[in-house]
Design a protein around this motif. Structure first.
Motif, short mmCIF file in Angstrom:
data_model
loop_
_atom_site.label_atom_id
_atom_site.label_comp_id
_atom_site.label_asym_id
_atom_site.label_seq_id
_atom_site.Cartn_x
_atom_site.Cartn_y
_atom_site.Cartn_z
N HIS A 10 0.84 -1.20 0.00
CA HIS A 10 0.00 0.00 0.00
C HIS A 10 0.88 1.25 0.00
O HIS A 10 0.61 2.21 -0.73
CB HIS A 10 -0.93 -0.02 1.21
CG HIS A 10 -1.82 1.17 1.29
ND1 HIS A 10 -2.88 1.34 0.43
CD2 HIS A 10 -1.80 2.25 2.10
CE1 HIS A 10 -3.49 2.48 0.72
NE2 HIS A 10 -2.84 3.05 1.73
N HIS A 11 1.93 1.26 0.82
CA HIS A 11 2.84 2.40 0.85
C HIS A 11 3.55 2.57 -0.49
O HIS A 11 3.71 3.70 -0.96
CB HIS A 11 3.87 2.24 1.97
CG HIS A 11 3.41 2.81 3.26
ND1 HIS A 11 3.44 4.16 3.52
CD2 HIS A 11 2.93 2.23 4.37
CE1 HIS A 11 2.98 4.36 4.73
NE2 HIS A 11 2.64 3.21 5.27
N LEU A 12 3.98 1.48 -1.08
CA LEU A 12 4.66 1.54 -2.36
C LEU A 12 3.76 2.16 -3.41
O LEU A 12 4.18 3.06 -4.15
CB LEU A 12 5.10 0.14 -2.79
CG LEU A 12 5.82 0.05 -4.13
CD1 LEU A 12 7.13 0.82 -4.09
CD2 LEU A 12 6.06 -1.40 -4.51
N ILE A 13 2.51 1.73 -3.46
CA ILE A 13 1.56 2.28 -4.43
C ILE A 13 1.33 3.76 -4.16
O ILE A 13 1.35 4.58 -5.08
CB ILE A 13 0.24 1.49 -4.40
CG1 ILE A 13 0.47 0.09 -4.95
CG2 ILE A 13 -0.84 2.22 -5.20
CD1 ILE A 13 -0.68 -0.86 -4.75
N ASP A 14 1.14 4.12 -2.89
CA ASP A 14 0.93 5.52 -2.53
C ASP A 14 2.08 6.39 -3.02
O ASP A 14 1.87 7.44 -3.63
CB ASP A 14 0.79 5.69 -1.02
CG ASP A 14 -0.62 5.47 -0.53
OD1 ASP A 14 -1.51 5.22 -1.36
OD2 ASP A 14 -0.82 5.55 0.70
N LEU A 18 2.55 9.44 -5.87
CA LEU A 18 3.13 10.76 -5.59
C LEU A 18 4.28 11.06 -6.55
O LEU A 18 4.37 12.17 -7.08
CB LEU A 18 3.62 10.82 -4.14
CG LEU A 18 4.30 12.14 -3.74
CD1 LEU A 18 3.33 13.30 -3.87
CD2 LEU A 18 4.83 12.04 -2.32
N ILE A 19 5.13 10.09 -6.80
CA ILE A 19 6.23 10.29 -7.75
C ILE A 19 5.70 10.59 -9.14
O ILE A 19 6.24 11.46 -9.85
CB ILE A 19 7.17 9.06 -7.74
CG1 ILE A 19 7.95 9.02 -6.43
CG2 ILE A 19 8.11 9.08 -8.94
CD1 ILE A 19 8.70 7.72 -6.21
N CYS A 20 4.64 9.92 -9.54
CA CYS A 20 4.02 10.20 -10.85
C CYS A 20 3.46 11.61 -10.92
O CYS A 20 3.64 12.31 -11.92
CB CYS A 20 2.93 9.18 -11.16
SG CYS A 20 3.55 7.54 -11.56
N ILE A 21 2.79 12.04 -9.86
CA ILE A 21 2.24 13.40 -9.81
C ILE A 21 3.37 14.42 -9.96
O ILE A 21 3.28 15.34 -10.79
CB ILE A 21 1.47 13.64 -8.50
CG1 ILE A 21 0.17 12.84 -8.48
CG2 ILE A 21 1.18 15.13 -8.29
CD1 ILE A 21 -0.53 12.82 -7.13
N PHE A 27 7.63 17.52 -15.81
CA PHE A 27 7.59 17.44 -17.27
C PHE A 27 6.75 18.59 -17.84
O PHE A 27 7.15 19.24 -18.81
CB PHE A 27 7.02 16.09 -17.73
CG PHE A 27 6.80 16.01 -19.21
CD1 PHE A 27 7.86 15.77 -20.06
CD2 PHE A 27 5.54 16.20 -19.75
CE1 PHE A 27 7.68 15.71 -21.43
CE2 PHE A 27 5.33 16.14 -21.12
CZ PHE A 27 6.41 15.90 -21.97
N GLY A 28 5.59 18.86 -17.22
CA GLY A 28 4.72 19.94 -17.68
C GLY A 28 5.39 21.29 -17.61
O GLY A 28 5.21 22.14 -18.49
N LEU A 29 6.17 21.53 -16.56
CA LEU A 29 6.86 22.81 -16.44
C LEU A 29 7.86 23.00 -17.57
O LEU A 29 8.00 24.12 -18.11
CB LEU A 29 7.57 22.92 -15.09
CG LEU A 29 6.65 23.08 -13.89
CD1 LEU A 29 7.47 23.04 -12.60
CD2 LEU A 29 5.86 24.37 -13.97
#
Length: 90
Positions: A10-14, A18-21, A27-29
């Protein structure tokens, strides 16, 4: 009681979320280089998603308090302010 494997997964997925966000935001910047309004939108979206992520993460952990939520809001606002000031000067 949750098993350690379930807890760690669960922590890994969380934290992968966050890393993806943060990764997509960075990347957007760069993608919207020299387009201040688009960059500002990316910064504000990143801040909002960070707050939502933090609240959901602590809710799943049953450790969500008003102070924790306020801390996520304050940190997101501070980072957004600093990034926007930096983008204005660039």
């Amino acid at each position: 009681m949750k098993s350690k494997i379930h807890y760690r997964a669960h922590h890994l997925i969380d934290f992968l979320v966050l890393i993806c966000i943060l990764g997509v935001s960075i990347f957007g910047l760069f993608y919207f280089d020299h387009r201040f309004l688009a960059q500002m939108f990316v910064v504000l979206a990143m801040s909002l998603l960070y707050v939502i992520w933090g609240i959901l993460h602590h809710h799943h952990e049953s450790s969500l308090t008003f102070e924790v939520a306020l801390e996520y809001i304050a940190m997101a606002a501070l980072v957004a302010f600093m990034l926007i000031i930096f983008l204005l000067r660039a």
